[in-house]
Write a protein that holds these residues in place. Structure first.
Motif, PDB file in Angstrom:
ATOM      1  N   PHE A   6       1.008  -1.457   0.157  1.00  0.00           N
ATOM      2  CA  PHE A   6      -0.354   0.146   0.061  1.00  0.00           C
ATOM      3  C   PHE A   6       0.831   1.296   0.047  1.00  0.00           C
ATOM      4  O   PHE A   6       0.380   1.933  -1.142  1.00  0.00           O
ATOM      5  CB  PHE A   6      -1.120  -0.140   1.366  1.00  0.00           C
ATOM      6  N   PHE A   9       2.004   2.242  -3.606  1.00  0.00           N
ATOM      7  CA  PHE A   9       0.926   2.163  -4.451  1.00  0.00           C
ATOM      8  C   PHE A   9       1.351   3.806  -4.139  1.00  0.00           C
ATOM      9  O   PHE A   9       1.421   4.664  -5.056  1.00  0.00           O
ATOM     10  CB  PHE A   9       0.268   1.781  -3.951  1.00  0.00           C
ATOM     11  N   ILE A  10       1.616   4.117  -2.601  1.00  0.00           N
ATOM     12  CA  ILE A  10       0.869   5.962  -2.925  1.00  0.00           C
ATOM     13  C   ILE A  10       2.482   6.586  -2.779  1.00  0.00           C
ATOM     14  O   ILE A  10       2.431   7.572  -3.439  1.00  0.00           O
ATOM     15  CB  ILE A  10       0.850   5.973  -1.161  1.00  0.00           C
ATOM     16  N   GLN A  14       2.459   9.660  -5.704  1.00  0.00           N
ATOM     17  CA  GLN A  14       3.614  10.643  -4.794  1.00  0.00           C
ATOM     18  C   GLN A  14       4.128  10.460  -6.147  1.00  0.00           C
ATOM     19  O   GLN A  14       4.475  12.270  -6.577  1.00  0.00           O
ATOM     20  CB  GLN A  14       4.291  10.496  -3.892  1.00  0.00           C
ATOM     21  N   LEU A  17       2.182  12.458  -8.870  1.00  0.00           N
ATOM     22  CA  LEU A  17       1.988  13.618  -7.997  1.00  0.00           C
ATOM     23  C   LEU A  17       2.658  14.759  -8.602  1.00  0.00           C
ATOM     24  O   LEU A  17       2.470  16.209  -8.689  1.00  0.00           O
ATOM     25  CB  LEU A  17       0.799  13.973  -7.413  1.00  0.00           C
ATOM     26  N   PHE A  25      -6.367  22.307 -15.461  1.00  0.00           N
ATOM     27  CA  PHE A  25      -6.632  21.748 -16.525  1.00  0.00           C
ATOM     28  C   PHE A  25      -6.334  22.258 -17.837  1.00  0.00           C
ATOM     29  O   PHE A  25      -6.374  23.547 -18.485  1.00  0.00           O
ATOM     30  CB  PHE A  25      -8.946  21.327 -16.353  1.00  0.00           C
ATOM     31  N   LEU A  94     -10.408   2.659 -22.773  1.00  0.00           N
ATOM     32  CA  LEU A  94     -10.080   3.994 -22.145  1.00  0.00           C
ATOM     33  C   LEU A  94      -9.197   3.437 -21.432  1.00  0.00           C
ATOM     34  O   LEU A  94      -8.362   4.518 -21.734  1.00  0.00           O
ATOM     35  CB  LEU A  94     -10.961   3.570 -21.145  1.00  0.00           C
ATOM     36  N   GLU A  95      -8.061   2.927 -21.397  1.00  0.00           N
ATOM     37  CA  GLU A  95      -6.736   2.933 -21.204  1.00  0.00           C
ATOM     38  C   GLU A  95      -5.824   3.296 -22.122  1.00  0.00           C
ATOM     39  O   GLU A  95      -5.282   4.111 -22.077  1.00  0.00           O
ATOM     40  CB  GLU A  95      -6.244   1.058 -20.625  1.00  0.00           C
ATOM     41  N   LEU A 239     -11.361  11.599 -24.463  1.00  0.00           N
ATOM     42  CA  LEU A 239     -13.173  10.866 -24.864  1.00  0.00           C
ATOM     43  C   LEU A 239     -13.493  11.410 -25.971  1.00  0.00           C
ATOM     44  O   LEU A 239     -14.305  11.750 -25.877  1.00  0.00           O
ATOM     45  CB  LEU A 239     -13.463  10.991 -23.735  1.00  0.00           C
ATOM     46  N   ARG A 252     -13.676  15.039 -27.020  1.00  0.00           N
ATOM     47  CA  ARG A 252     -13.137  16.190 -26.357  1.00  0.00           C
ATOM     48  C   ARG A 252     -11.525  15.930 -25.335  1.00  0.00           C
ATOM     49  O   ARG A 252     -12.173  14.728 -24.782  1.00  0.00           O
ATOM     50  CB  ARG A 252     -14.206  15.722 -24.892  1.00  0.00           C
TER      51      ARG A 252
ATOM     52  N   PHE B   6       3.850  22.258   0.499  1.00  0.00           N
ATOM     53  CA  PHE B   6       3.659  20.398  -0.700  1.00  0.00           C
ATOM     54  C   PHE B   6       3.222  19.300   0.199  1.00  0.00           C
ATOM     55  O   PHE B   6       2.182  18.818  -0.326  1.00  0.00           O
ATOM     56  CB  PHE B   6       4.881  21.138  -1.954  1.00  0.00           C
ATOM     57  N   ILE B  10       0.659  16.958  -1.715  1.00  0.00           N
ATOM     58  CA  ILE B  10       0.660  15.177  -1.360  1.00  0.00           C
ATOM     59  C   ILE B  10      -0.139  14.728  -0.369  1.00  0.00           C
ATOM     60  O   ILE B  10      -1.134  13.844  -1.178  1.00  0.00           O
ATOM     61  CB  ILE B  10       1.934  15.119  -1.057  1.00  0.00           C
ATOM     62  N   PHE B  13      -4.205  14.463  -1.493  1.00  0.00           N
ATOM     63  CA  PHE B  13      -3.850  13.448  -2.269  1.00  0.00           C
ATOM     64  C   PHE B  13      -3.719  12.312  -1.775  1.00  0.00           C
ATOM     65  O   PHE B  13      -4.922  11.016  -2.727  1.00  0.00           O
ATOM     66  CB  PHE B  13      -2.897  13.537  -3.474  1.00  0.00           C
ATOM     67  N   GLN B  14      -3.147  11.615  -1.044  1.00  0.00           N
ATOM     68  CA  GLN B  14      -2.917  10.090  -0.752  1.00  0.00           C
ATOM     69  C   GLN B  14      -4.503  10.027  -0.028  1.00  0.00           C
ATOM     70  O   GLN B  14      -4.725   8.767  -0.179  1.00  0.00           O
ATOM     71  CB  GLN B  14      -2.095  11.005   1.123  1.00  0.00           C
ATOM     72  N   LEU B  17      -6.667   8.674  -2.767  1.00  0.00           N
ATOM     73  CA  LEU B  17      -6.557   8.090  -3.756  1.00  0.00           C
ATOM     74  C   LEU B  17      -6.470   6.156  -2.956  1.00  0.00           C
ATOM     75  O   LEU B  17      -6.803   5.579  -3.696  1.00  0.00           O
ATOM     76  CB  LEU B  17      -4.764   8.090  -3.789  1.00  0.00           C
ATOM     77  N   ALA B  18      -6.374   7.327  -1.383  1.00  0.00           N
ATOM     78  CA  ALA B  18      -6.478   5.449  -0.404  1.00  0.00           C
ATOM     79  C   ALA B  18      -8.419   5.182   0.063  1.00  0.00           C
ATOM     80  O   ALA B  18      -8.369   4.588  -0.583  1.00  0.00           O
ATOM     81  CB  ALA B  18      -6.797   5.679   0.820  1.00  0.00           C
ATOM     82  N   LYS B  21      -8.580   3.715  -4.620  1.00  0.00           N
ATOM     83  CA  LYS B  21      -8.244   2.136  -4.555  1.00  0.00           C
ATOM     84  C   LYS B  21      -7.460   1.100  -5.340  1.00  0.00           C
ATOM     85  O   LYS B  21      -6.295   1.282  -5.634  1.00  0.00           O
ATOM     86  CB  LYS B  21      -9.456   0.984  -3.839  1.00  0.00           C
ATOM     87  N   PHE B  25     -11.134   2.050 -14.480  1.00  0.00           N
ATOM     88  CA  PHE B  25     -11.942   2.402 -15.675  1.00  0.00           C
ATOM     89  C   PHE B  25     -13.624   1.896 -15.400  1.00  0.00           C
ATOM     90  O   PHE B  25     -13.579   0.397 -15.711  1.00  0.00           O
ATOM     91  CB  PHE B  25     -11.448   2.575 -16.602  1.00  0.00           C
ATOM     92  N   ILE B  92     -19.320  25.439 -20.001  1.00  0.00           N
ATOM     93  CA  ILE B  92     -19.651  24.589 -19.357  1.00  0.00           C
ATOM     94  C   ILE B  92     -17.435  24.222 -18.061  1.00  0.00           C
ATOM     95  O   ILE B  92     -16.975  24.171 -18.792  1.00  0.00           O
ATOM     96  CB  ILE B  92     -19.726  23.023 -18.634  1.00  0.00           C
ATOM     97  N   LEU B  94     -14.427  22.830 -16.803  1.00  0.00           N
ATOM     98  CA  LEU B  94     -13.800  21.110 -17.087  1.00  0.00           C
ATOM     99  C   LEU B  94     -13.555  21.502 -15.167  1.00  0.00           C
ATOM    100  O   LEU B  94     -14.400  19.892 -14.953  1.00  0.00           O
ATOM    101  CB  LEU B  94     -12.793  21.706 -17.434  1.00  0.00           C
ATOM    102  N   ILE B  98     -15.190  17.135 -13.889  1.00  0.00           N
ATOM    103  CA  ILE B  98     -14.656  16.723 -13.498  1.00  0.00           C
ATOM    104  C   ILE B  98     -14.512  16.786 -11.798  1.00  0.00           C
ATOM    105  O   ILE B  98     -14.484  17.534 -11.446  1.00  0.00           O
ATOM    106  CB  ILE B  98     -12.986  16.350 -13.964  1.00  0.00           C
ATOM    107  N   ILE B 237     -15.226  11.727 -14.482  1.00  0.00           N
ATOM    108  CA  ILE B 237     -15.198  12.851 -15.621  1.00  0.00           C
ATOM    109  C   ILE B 237     -15.922  12.499 -16.662  1.00  0.00           C
ATOM    110  O   ILE B 237     -16.666  11.229 -17.780  1.00  0.00           O
ATOM    111  CB  ILE B 237     -13.526  11.804 -16.157  1.00  0.00           C
ATOM    112  N   LEU B 239     -17.018  14.344 -20.191  1.00  0.00           N
ATOM    113  CA  LEU B 239     -16.169  15.278 -21.450  1.00  0.00           C
ATOM    114  C   LEU B 239     -17.514  15.316 -22.216  1.00  0.00           C
ATOM    115  O   LEU B 239     -17.632  14.376 -23.781  1.00  0.00           O
ATOM    116  CB  LEU B 239     -14.990  15.221 -21.578  1.00  0.00           C
ATOM    117  N   PRO B 240     -17.845  16.314 -22.322  1.00  0.00           N
ATOM    118  CA  PRO B 240     -19.296  16.502 -23.798  1.00  0.00           C
ATOM    119  C   PRO B 240     -18.336  16.924 -24.447  1.00  0.00           C
ATOM    120  O   PRO B 240     -17.441  17.863 -24.711  1.00  0.00           O
ATOM    121  CB  PRO B 240     -20.257  17.449 -23.328  1.00  0.00           C
ATOM    122  N   ILE B 254     -16.261   9.120 -17.897  1.00  0.00           N
ATOM    123  CA  ILE B 254     -16.333   7.876 -17.217  1.00  0.00           C
ATOM    124  C   ILE B 254     -16.229   8.141 -15.844  1.00  0.00           C
ATOM    125  O   ILE B 254     -16.319   8.923 -15.372  1.00  0.00           O
ATOM    126  CB  ILE B 254     -15.124   7.292 -17.671  1.00  0.00           C
TER     127      ILE B 254
END
Lengths: 257, 257
Positions: A6, A9-10, A14, A17, A25, A94-95, A239, A252, B6, B10, B13-14, B17-18, B21, B25, B92, B94, B98, B237, B239-240, B254
């Motif tokens: 885990f 993974f984090i 990092q 990021l 965006f 999508l990947e 997408l 888009r 910073f 981070i 974001f952790q 992200l936790a 998981k 997608f 609109i 972004l 999202i 996410i 996106l039109p 998605i």
């Protein structure tokens, strides 16, 4: 052990990021209108107003219909566009449309020669300066022609339309040799360009399309705002409209930098 | 100080992200075809084959044109659809398309009553069980009607078309009261639903559309595969197609879970 996995993974995220820095965006999409640039033989975008204004029932209502070719404005070429039996636009995983990306800027060469072909040498020079193109990455090519959009005369080389205009197309593109090298050596997922086609305007055999699409690598065309991206360290999310059996369609495409 | 900011960034974001998981997608988009479900008065999707097969020049080539209403299949209602002067689809931000999302599953109620209106009570019950709907989040409603797509008779309540069919529409929707509460108290960015409209089929005044769109909150309609999402802990996410001045349009939506 699970805790260790885990944490790794984090930490991995990092690094990603830390590269991405801002999370800002960037919209790489031109809006569709009667100014959108289309291939000289393709049906252009047309919006038909159905309703606009107050209704008898007391609420405001606006709605439209539209018609278009799949290939015009900011769009995707699905692999089946140039490769029989390859993925249709709804079948692209999508990947393959989301991930780490780099930008290769060849504006200096293309502005001297509108028929410029991006070469393997250009890729090697880019890697010398910026490090390897990531395996499984998305590669965007900035030719500088995006600055001309939607001026067809400057962007395509001609503002004529119809089959006779095809021979007057002059804009840069990716060489088949460079495309094949990216597929074989960098396992790229997709390519994008700020011109109307991944093949250059004077192409007769569309060899770059064929090389990419036979390997199920889609192409993003008429990509906007590439000048707002760094050379590396950003993520692409592309997408497309999910047309069943489509050879491509409106796209888009955004970057997160 | 900059280092501290910073690190906090981070760490933030952790947490995200936790929660996320797996990074898997989920495509929440139906493909467009002549089976796509459209509003009973709207122009349906039509694909016209332009080319398919080997060309005289020695390469394979496939291309199509298409025409459609903006509002059909998996699509977005831009705020201007029901609110004069509000955002068109290309306007609109972004950031509103999202972000963190939750799913409110009301299938038990709607399967007993196809005219069911999702209430403030439903939202309160959901929060009791799953915690607060995140501020600035995206809220998706699973009515279970997605299981019927594209069977218009079951999905819309009628397989008739034209103005006379409007009164025969029976499917659930979001109440205006619940929409207003979400805007005022949870500052939601967007909503989505697995039916043809965020207002229920029997609506005369489209009060939920009006409530949302007057506040520049767009709606995603005919959203697919909501049964594959958890109640919370995923990112949307959406996106039109970027139609200049459009009241909505085809949407590729998605989830990352």
């Amino acid at each position: 052990m699970r805790t260790l996995i885990f944490i790794l993974f984090i930490l991995g995220f990092q690094v990603v990021l830390a590269q991405e820095k801002t999370g800002e965006f960037v919209d790489l999409t031109y809006s569709f209108s009667n100014e959108s640039v289309y291939w000289v033989t393709a049906r252009e975008f047309e919006l038909e107003e159905v309703a606009k204004g107050e209704t008898d029932l007391g609420f405001y209502y606006s709605a439209n219909n539209f018609s278009t070719a799949e290939h015009g404005g900011t769009h995707i070429d699905a692999p089946i566009h140039f490769a029989e039996g390859a993925q249709t636009v709804d079948q692209i995983p999508l990947e393959n449309l989301i991930g780490d990306a780099v930008k290769v800027n060849v504006s200096d060469s293309t502005l001297k020669n509108p028929d410029y072909l991006i070469s393997l040498k250009d890729l090697q020079n880019w890697e010398k300066e910026h490090g390897p193109i990531p395996n499984g990455g998305i590669v965007l090519f900035q030719t500088g022609f995006g600055n001309y959009y939607p001026n067809a005369k400057k962007y395509l080389g001609t503002d004529k339309r119809g089959p006779e205009a095809v021979k007057e197309l002059h804009f840069p593109g990716l060489s088949a040799e460079a495309a094949e090298w990216l597929i074989a050596n960098r396992k790229i997922k997709a390519v994008g360009i700020d011109t109307a086609s991944i093949d250059f305007g004077q192409s007769q055999d569309f060899a770059t399309h064929v090389a990419l699409m036979a390997k199920n690598v889609p192409a993003f065309e008429n990509v906007a705002n590439l000048d707002q991206l760094p050379e590396r360290g950003f993520t692409i999310i592309a997408l497309p409209m999910k047309i069943k059996g489509g050879s491509g369609g409106p796209l888009r495409i955004i970057a997160i930098k």
